[in-house]
Design a protein around this motif. Sequence first.
Motif, PDB file in Angstrom:
ATOM      1  N   PHE A   1      -0.451  -4.007  -5.836  1.00 11.14           N
ATOM      2  CA  PHE A   1      -0.071  -2.715  -5.274  1.00 11.14           C
ATOM      3  C   PHE A   1      -1.313  -1.831  -5.228  1.00 11.14           C
ATOM      4  CE2 PHE A   1       3.587  -4.544  -7.330  1.00 11.14           C
ATOM      5  CZ  PHE A   1       4.673  -4.242  -6.506  1.00 11.14           C
ATOM      6  N   LEU A   2      -1.652  -1.342  -4.060  1.00  5.99           N
ATOM      7  CA  LEU A   2      -2.774  -0.422  -3.882  1.00  5.99           C
ATOM      8  C   LEU A   2      -2.203   0.975  -3.708  1.00  5.99           C
ATOM      9  CD1 LEU A   2      -4.814  -2.531  -1.280  1.00  5.99           C
ATOM     10  CD2 LEU A   2      -5.046  -2.540  -3.777  1.00  5.99           C
ATOM     11  N   ILE A   3      -2.546   1.873  -4.615  1.00  5.10           N
ATOM     12  CA  ILE A   3      -1.965   3.222  -4.588  1.00  5.10           C
ATOM     13  C   ILE A   3      -3.049   4.243  -4.301  1.00  5.10           C
ATOM     14  CG2 ILE A   3      -0.524   4.876  -5.808  1.00  5.10           C
ATOM     15  CD1 ILE A   3       0.215   2.588  -7.753  1.00  5.10           C
ATOM     16  N   SER A   4      -2.938   4.905  -3.176  1.00  5.08           N
ATOM     17  CA  SER A   4      -3.902   5.928  -2.793  1.00  5.08           C
ATOM     18  C   SER A   4      -3.368   7.298  -3.181  1.00  5.08           C
ATOM     19  CB  SER A   4      -4.144   5.871  -1.280  1.00  5.08           C
ATOM     20  OG  SER A   4      -4.882   6.990  -0.864  1.00  5.08           O
ATOM     21  N   SER A   5      -4.289   8.194  -3.543  1.00  2.00           N
ATOM     22  CA  SER A   5      -3.869   9.556  -3.885  1.00  2.00           C
ATOM     23  C   SER A   5      -4.423  10.566  -2.876  1.00  2.00           C
ATOM     24  CB  SER A   5      -4.334   9.907  -5.304  1.00  2.00           C
ATOM     25  OG  SER A   5      -5.705   9.644  -5.472  1.00  2.00           O
ATOM     26  N   ALA A   6      -4.932  10.059  -1.753  1.00  2.63           N
ATOM     27  CA  ALA A   6      -5.462  10.924  -0.689  1.00  2.63           C
ATOM     28  C   ALA A   6      -4.790  10.566   0.635  1.00  2.63           C
ATOM     29  CB  ALA A   6      -6.971  10.767  -0.572  1.00  2.63           C
ATOM     30  N   LYS A   7      -4.839  11.490   1.579  1.00  9.50           N
ATOM     31  CA  LYS A   7      -4.192  11.256   2.870  1.00  9.50           C
ATOM     32  C   LYS A   7      -4.954  10.239   3.719  1.00  9.50           C
ATOM     33  CE  LYS A   7      -1.897  15.753   3.277  1.00  9.50           C
ATOM     34  NZ  LYS A   7      -1.756  16.992   4.088  1.00  9.50           N
TER      35      LYS A   7
ATOM     36  N   LYS B   1       3.198  -1.204   4.073  1.00  9.85           N
ATOM     37  CA  LYS B   1       3.035   0.195   3.691  1.00  9.85           C
ATOM     38  C   LYS B   1       4.372   0.790   3.268  1.00  9.85           C
ATOM     39  CE  LYS B   1      -0.998   0.977   6.632  1.00  9.85           C
ATOM     40  NZ  LYS B   1      -1.629   1.799   7.699  1.00  9.85           N
ATOM     41  N   ILE B   2       4.370   1.388   2.077  1.00  7.65           N
ATOM     42  CA  ILE B   2       5.586   2.044   1.571  1.00  7.65           C
ATOM     43  C   ILE B   2       5.362   3.545   1.641  1.00  7.65           C
ATOM     44  CG2 ILE B   2       7.058   2.385  -0.434  1.00  7.65           C
ATOM     45  CD1 ILE B   2       6.410  -0.370  -1.378  1.00  7.65           C
TER      46      ILE B   2
ATOM     47  N   THR C   1      -4.886   1.869  -8.912  1.00  6.82           N
ATOM     48  CA  THR C   1      -4.547   3.268  -8.654  1.00  6.82           C
ATOM     49  C   THR C   1      -5.743   4.055  -8.127  1.00  6.82           C
ATOM     50  OG1 THR C   1      -5.149   4.217 -10.801  1.00  6.82           O
ATOM     51  CG2 THR C   1      -3.027   3.070 -10.664  1.00  6.82           C
ATOM     52  N   ASN C   2      -5.434   5.212  -7.562  1.00  3.20           N
ATOM     53  CA  ASN C   2      -6.473   6.109  -7.018  1.00  3.20           C
ATOM     54  C   ASN C   2      -7.414   5.343  -6.098  1.00  3.20           C
ATOM     55  OD1 ASN C   2      -5.944   6.885 -10.155  1.00  3.20           O
ATOM     56  ND2 ASN C   2      -5.929   8.710  -8.825  1.00  3.20           N
ATOM     57  N   PHE C   3      -6.787   4.524  -5.275  1.00  5.42           N
ATOM     58  CA  PHE C   3      -7.509   3.617  -4.374  1.00  5.42           C
ATOM     59  C   PHE C   3      -7.997   4.404  -3.152  1.00  5.42           C
ATOM     60  CE2 PHE C   3      -7.095   0.336  -0.881  1.00  5.42           C
ATOM     61  CZ  PHE C   3      -8.264  -0.331  -1.199  1.00  5.42           C
ATOM     62  N   ASP C   4      -9.058   5.183  -3.371  1.00  8.72           N
ATOM     63  CA  ASP C   4      -9.580   6.062  -2.328  1.00  8.72           C
ATOM     64  C   ASP C   4     -11.101   5.944  -2.261  1.00  8.72           C
ATOM     65  OD1 ASP C   4      -6.975   7.456  -1.833  1.00  8.72           O
ATOM     66  OD2 ASP C   4      -7.280   8.039  -3.924  1.00  8.72           O
ATOM     67  N   ASP C   5     -11.651   6.237  -1.102  1.00  6.74           N
ATOM     68  CA  ASP C   5     -13.110   6.186  -0.959  1.00  6.74           C
ATOM     69  C   ASP C   5     -13.811   7.103  -1.950  1.00  6.74           C
ATOM     70  OD1 ASP C   5     -12.714   4.405   1.048  1.00  6.74           O
ATOM     71  OD2 ASP C   5     -13.366   5.708   2.690  1.00  6.74           O
TER      72      ASP C   5
ATOM     73  N   TYR D   1       0.846  -1.188   0.000  1.00  5.68           N
ATOM     74  CA  TYR D   1       0.000   0.000   0.000  1.00  5.68           C
ATOM     75  C   TYR D   1       0.881   1.237   0.000  1.00  5.68           C
ATOM     76  CZ  TYR D   1      -3.050   3.747   1.614  1.00  5.68           C
ATOM     77  OH  TYR D   1      -3.734   4.941   1.735  1.00  5.68           O
ATOM     78  N   ASN D   2       0.545   2.184  -0.884  1.00  9.55           N
ATOM     79  CA  ASN D   2       1.331   3.405  -1.007  1.00  9.55           C
ATOM     80  C   ASN D   2       0.417   4.613  -1.152  1.00  9.55           C
ATOM     81  OD1 ASN D   2       2.373   5.327  -3.513  1.00  9.55           O
ATOM     82  ND2 ASN D   2       3.884   5.068  -1.890  1.00  9.55           N
ATOM     83  N   GLN D   3       0.851   5.721  -0.566  1.00  8.70           N
ATOM     84  CA  GLN D   3       0.161   6.997  -0.769  1.00  8.70           C
ATOM     85  C   GLN D   3       1.054   7.892  -1.620  1.00  8.70           C
ATOM     86  OE1 GLN D   3      -0.690   8.340   3.258  1.00  8.70           O
ATOM     87  NE2 GLN D   3      -2.827   7.739   3.037  1.00  8.70           N
ATOM     88  N   SER D   4       0.534   8.301  -2.776  1.00  3.22           N
ATOM     89  CA  SER D   4       1.278   9.182  -3.676  1.00  3.22           C
ATOM     90  C   SER D   4       0.349  10.252  -4.221  1.00  3.22           C
ATOM     91  CB  SER D   4       1.851   8.390  -4.868  1.00  3.22           C
ATOM     92  OG  SER D   4       2.823   7.459  -4.463  1.00  3.22           O
ATOM     93  N   PHE D   5       0.916  11.422  -4.520  1.00  6.88           N
ATOM     94  CA  PHE D   5       0.133  12.413  -5.247  1.00  6.88           C
ATOM     95  C   PHE D   5      -0.207  11.821  -6.612  1.00  6.88           C
ATOM     96  CE2 PHE D   5       2.588  15.344  -2.422  1.00  6.88           C
ATOM     97  CZ  PHE D   5       1.483  15.838  -1.730  1.00  6.88           C
TER      98      PHE D   5
END
Length: 554
Positions: A531-537, A553-554, A495-499, A291-295
């Motif tokens: 890989f789950l990539i979130s674009s939100a905090k 978590k990376i 990608t963009n794995f956000d609610d 799991y990663n958080q990226s802009f």
Amino acid sequence: MSDTDDKYAKAIIERQKYIDAILSSTSRNKIVVAGPGTGKTYLFKEVLKGRTNTLTLTFVNALVEDLSLELYGLSEVRTLHSFARSELGKATGNEVKLFPKLPQVIGEDAKILLGKEINFDHIFHNRDDSNEDIEFYKKRKNYYDKHYGYSDVIFAIVKHFESKKDKIPTYKQVVVDEFQDFNKLEVSLIELLSEKSPVLLAGDDDQALYAFKSASAEHIRNKHSDTCPDYASFSLPYCSRCARVIVESANDIISMATKNGLLSGRINKPYQYFEEEKKDKESEQNPKIVYNQSFAKQIPWFIQQRIGEIAEEVKGPFSVLIISPTKKHLKAIVEGLRGKGFGNIEHYEKNDNNEPVLLDGFKILLSDEKSNLGWRIVSKFFLSKKDFDELLKETNQDSAKLVCEIIDKKIKKSVDEMLKICRGARDGKNIDEKKLGEVLKKVGSSPHEISKTFLKDEIDSSSMRGGNPGLRKIPIKATTIQSSKGLAAEYVFITNFDDQYFVKNKDKKKISDQDVCNFLVALTRARRKIFLISSAKKEPTFLKWIDASRIEKI
């Protein structure tokens, strides 16, 4: 035999028991609930082996080519509308012309001519046979050169078979895939076929994605229940596609969903990791979900870095699948990766635009220059709204003239000139560049953008490209969740794995069954690692539903 070898041998025997139970069953009709990667295609081969005159049906276009190859020589593989078109052609003795957007065309006609909004697809999908608006649809369809849409071509063959049961074709075996995505109309067709032929249904109510066409998981649940004695029920529990952590995470999601009152009426079936030597090694090498958080703008860079690490570790060929929640996000990621030197990207972009475009009309007119449907579509782009409405009213009269006879002569001449350009392009003839530019602008394609893209590709192909040359040829498929059905890869990036995107309701606390199914389908496309990539905090809800010990978590 070592204990390890004995373990794998026992796993094969245990898995085969489920296949043998289906093959040895004397029940005429069977329903098999099979989760992702549990061996449906292998089952189909075994069921069809040694039989001639068999039929395999699926709703998912992407699966037709794969199934056709896998079942080559064993079965005819068709989508439902392709099968309906063929059978209707036999019934009428004429070629059946399909235009998928016909219900939308006639829906717009109804708004103008009847003054009301009518969803004709909904009427057909839900077998609202007595609806008075069907007569209006039939009248307009006949005026439009007797074209059919996807929904009404199935409706037509169902009505034909219901009135003439002796015309229902007979097969030694009918296999139906992805049954969870069937609606009431499509189920009607399968039930008619089952009157003459043995049927095997396969699907998974945890993977129901197509509610937009009135599909319902209730159909597969009803057939699987004790209240439907006509079908013997079976399951395929062992997933041989996914690494252990992915199977366990899928079970975490299902468990939390049911705990929260979702997936009501779900078929209770096991979904287990299949013990196999190669798969065990892959699972040991990839023990966690990343799991990663990226802009958002950093996502292509993150994917590039991970692909580089995978290449160093694997030291051989591997496949990548990128799944994004929207086409907009997908396009940005694909462009970003291409800019980093990745040159082998297959971009799956489902066309969900149901509104007819000018080019649709041109295509029809190129095959039939007097087509009422073609001229009707085209005229909308050349007439004012008032004149277009008047044109439609004139075509709705008894013994109405052809549209090409009604439309203004100047407009007809202009369209004929554009068709001449299109015909020349189709046939590879020399075309006046100025006139070609005018046609491209009219159909919404910018000559400037086409030229720029061509020039960029030429420069890129003949100059030093960025990125690692060892990664340029790695096969990457990029798609949205709905279009990912039927796809799989060793490594999957969601990608963009956000609610914001994975929970459709405005109130992000209200998760739906559809949200759960969407994520389960995306999650289980991966063979080795995901890989789950979130674009939100804020951490996504579905991430919290997975046991924390399974997440890196990376």
